[in-house]
Design an enzyme around this catalytic site. Structure first.
Site, mmCIF file in Angstrom:
data_model
loop_
_atom_site.group_PDB
_atom_site.id
_atom_site.type_symbol
_atom_site.label_atom_id
_atom_site.label_comp_id
_atom_site.label_asym_id
_atom_site.label_seq_id
_atom_site.Cartn_x
_atom_site.Cartn_y
_atom_site.Cartn_z
ATOM 1 N N SER A 1 0.828 -1.208 0.000
ATOM 2 C CA SER A 1 0.000 0.000 0.000
ATOM 3 C C SER A 1 0.864 1.261 0.000
ATOM 4 O O SER A 1 0.605 2.215 -0.749
ATOM 5 C CB SER A 1 -0.924 0.016 1.222
ATOM 6 O OG SER A 1 -1.854 -1.032 1.173
ATOM 7 N N SER B 1 -13.673 0.952 2.814
ATOM 8 C CA SER B 1 -12.737 0.755 1.704
ATOM 9 C C SER B 1 -11.720 1.876 1.678
ATOM 10 O O SER B 1 -12.057 3.031 1.382
ATOM 11 C CB SER B 1 -13.483 0.698 0.367
ATOM 12 O OG SER B 1 -12.563 0.722 -0.710
ATOM 13 N N ARG C 1 1.563 4.212 -3.079
ATOM 14 C CA ARG C 1 1.342 5.625 -2.804
ATOM 15 C C ARG C 1 2.638 6.436 -2.906
ATOM 16 O O ARG C 1 2.614 7.605 -3.315
ATOM 17 C CB ARG C 1 0.702 5.774 -1.423
ATOM 18 C CG ARG C 1 -0.764 5.311 -1.388
ATOM 19 C CD ARG C 1 -1.242 5.044 0.041
ATOM 20 N NE ARG C 1 -2.673 4.745 0.134
ATOM 21 C CZ ARG C 1 -3.211 3.560 -0.132
ATOM 22 N NH1 ARG C 1 -2.435 2.562 -0.528
ATOM 23 N NH2 ARG C 1 -4.518 3.372 -0.009
ATOM 24 N N ASP D 1 -7.000 -8.273 3.868
ATOM 25 C CA ASP D 1 -6.178 -9.095 2.977
ATOM 26 C C ASP D 1 -5.633 -10.344 3.654
ATOM 27 O O ASP D 1 -5.082 -11.220 2.982
ATOM 28 C CB ASP D 1 -5.011 -8.268 2.429
ATOM 29 C CG ASP D 1 -5.447 -7.262 1.385
ATOM 30 O OD1 ASP D 1 -6.426 -7.544 0.663
ATOM 31 O OD2 ASP D 1 -4.829 -6.185 1.298
#
Length: 451
Positions: free
Chosen positions: A29, A173, A33, A326
């Site tokens: 993640s 989300s 980014r 996840d």
């Protein structure tokens, strides 16, 4: 997964104790980014610890197509950004392969620009719904053309001037929240996100680090209101990406279920929005010791010492799902070795991942001798301590559905099962954890390619 990659079946067999110290690859993640914000910021961003999986590299290629310059310098990646509001129209479709995070966040990034961008991906990504991202972009003025069901290929054309939005996220989300915030970077005025259930907050933390005017307030009920002032200046940063807790989950669970194991996983991200798996495993009786807790680049990091443990079943509450969404496939594997019946709730988000993960996990568990019940948004697993009867003596493969986490989870299962566990394809593991096989083998795991 690259389109020309052939399926690579693999098999895992019962292993002796796992030992050693490993440094887990960079958080997926934060890696996505880092490249995106570095590509958007003015000046130079230096990134170390970047996860060099195919998903993240596809995001890097997309940022290059949008005007950023990205190069490798030894162990670091150097990104020269365009400056906020100055992305360029890509000359060709952006191909994200299997990268759901990269594609969805980039849709937000370009959704407020007055040019056309086409998004494509592999067979797995092309099945995944994009409406949750496209709906708020439509509200900001973007024109959208997409395949049936708002699936790829998607063609986006932002408005001449995007409308700032106040948007209440309809589901837990981080991708939806982040996409709207990224669209708000190029919109005048204040973009406001109302988040009833907190999800991973890497976007908010990193935006502040790059200089965005962003504030977060939470009420007594935990509802978060995030406000972002658009069209501000972002400045390049130095980023050391901590280890991905979602990747750490695989050697961690392997060490818990393989008797006699004692491993240390270094430099793991311990952001409170990402530690649901560790909390749940500790409730199950897992011996997980946090060593040298520290703060790096605004994120909590620690080393984890993990020793084999006799696990007990628990009920995992639905409100914990956002902090470990996840990790449910590999938690289900841990539950298969626990004493008692583990119940996991609030799993509807698993149905829109790289595969319908809830069905894929249940299908794989049943194939390998586990009694489980798949509900609409839940999974119940009856454990078999010590792996008695688990695995598949006939050699039938778990169907991975092109999903890297399904592949790795069931290979971990095979390390402690009575019979081997095989998967129909492991090629896509490179999208998120290219070092998985070498790292697990170095710890003592018996995982090998199968003809």
């Amino acid at each position: 997964m690259p389109r020309d990659t052939l399926p690579q079946p693999a098999v895992a067999r019962r292993s002796a104790g796992l030992f050693g110290s490993i440094r887990i690859p960079g958080d997926k993640s934060i890696s996505h980014r880092s490249l995106m914000f570095g590509g958007l910021a003015a000046g130079e961003t230096r990134i170390t610890g970047l996860l060099e999986g195919e998903d993240v590299l596809n995001t890097g290629r997309a940022m290059q197509a949008l005007g950023a310059a990205i190069r490798r310098d030894g162990d670091a990646w150097i990104v020269s950004g365009t400056g906020n509001g100055a992305l360029l129209a890509p000359e060709a479709p952006l191909d994200f392969g299997n990268a759901g995070t990269g594609s969805r966040l980039t849709m937000g990034l370009v959704g407020s620009y007055d040019f056309e961008t086409t998004f494509i991906g592999d067979a797995s990504l092309s099945k995944r719904p994009m409406a949750r991202i496209l709906d708020p972009l439509r509200l900001m003025g973007a024109q959208v053309r997409a395949a049936e069901g708002d699936r790829l290929p998607v063609i986006l054309h932002g408005p001449p001037v995007a409308s700032p939005l106040t948007y209440r996220v309809p589901m837990a989300s981080a991708q939806v929240k982040s996409a709207v915030l990224l669209a708000g970077l190029n919109a005048p005025g204040i973009t406001t996100i109302i988040e009833p259930v907190q999800t991973r907050d890497h976007t908010e933390r990193m935006l502040v680090g790059f200089g965005a005017a962003l504030s977060v307030e939470a009420d007594a009920a935990g509802v978060r209101t995030i406000r972002l002032e658009g069209q501000g200046r972002l400045a390049g940063q130095t980023i050391d990406v901590p280890g991905d807790p979602s990747s750490a989950a695989f050697p961690l669970v392997a060490a818990l279920i393989v008797p006699g194991s004692d491993i240390t996983i270094r430099n793991v991200l311990m952001n409170p929005t990402r530690t649901g798996l560790i909390l749940t495993l500790q409730e199950m009786g897992a011996d997980i010791e946090m060593l040298d807790p520290r703060v790096t680049g605004g994120e909590d990091v620690a080393d984890l010492r993990v020793r084999s443990s006799a696990l007990k079943a628990v009920t995992v509450p639905a409100e914990r799902a956002p902090s470990m969404i996840d990790e449910y496939p590999v938690l289900a594997v841990a539950a298969a070795f626990a004493d008692g019946t583990t119940i996991m709730q609030g799993l509807e988000e698993l149905r829109v991942k790289e595969s319908d993960r809830l069905s894929a996990v249940a299908e794989g568990l049943k194939l390998n001798g586990v009694d489980c019940i798949e509900g609409k948004d839940s999974l119940t697993v009856q454990g078999r301590p010590e792996g008695k009867g688990l695995g598949n003596a006939s050699g039938s493969d778990v169907r991975t559905h092109l999903d890297h986490r399904i592949a790795m989870s069931f290979l971990v299962m095979g390390l402690a099962s009575e019979h081997p566990v095989s998967v129909d394809d492991s090629a896509m593991v490179a999208t998120s954890f290219p070092e998985f096989f070498a790292m697990m083998t170095r710890l003592g795991a018996t995982i090998e390619a199968r003809d």
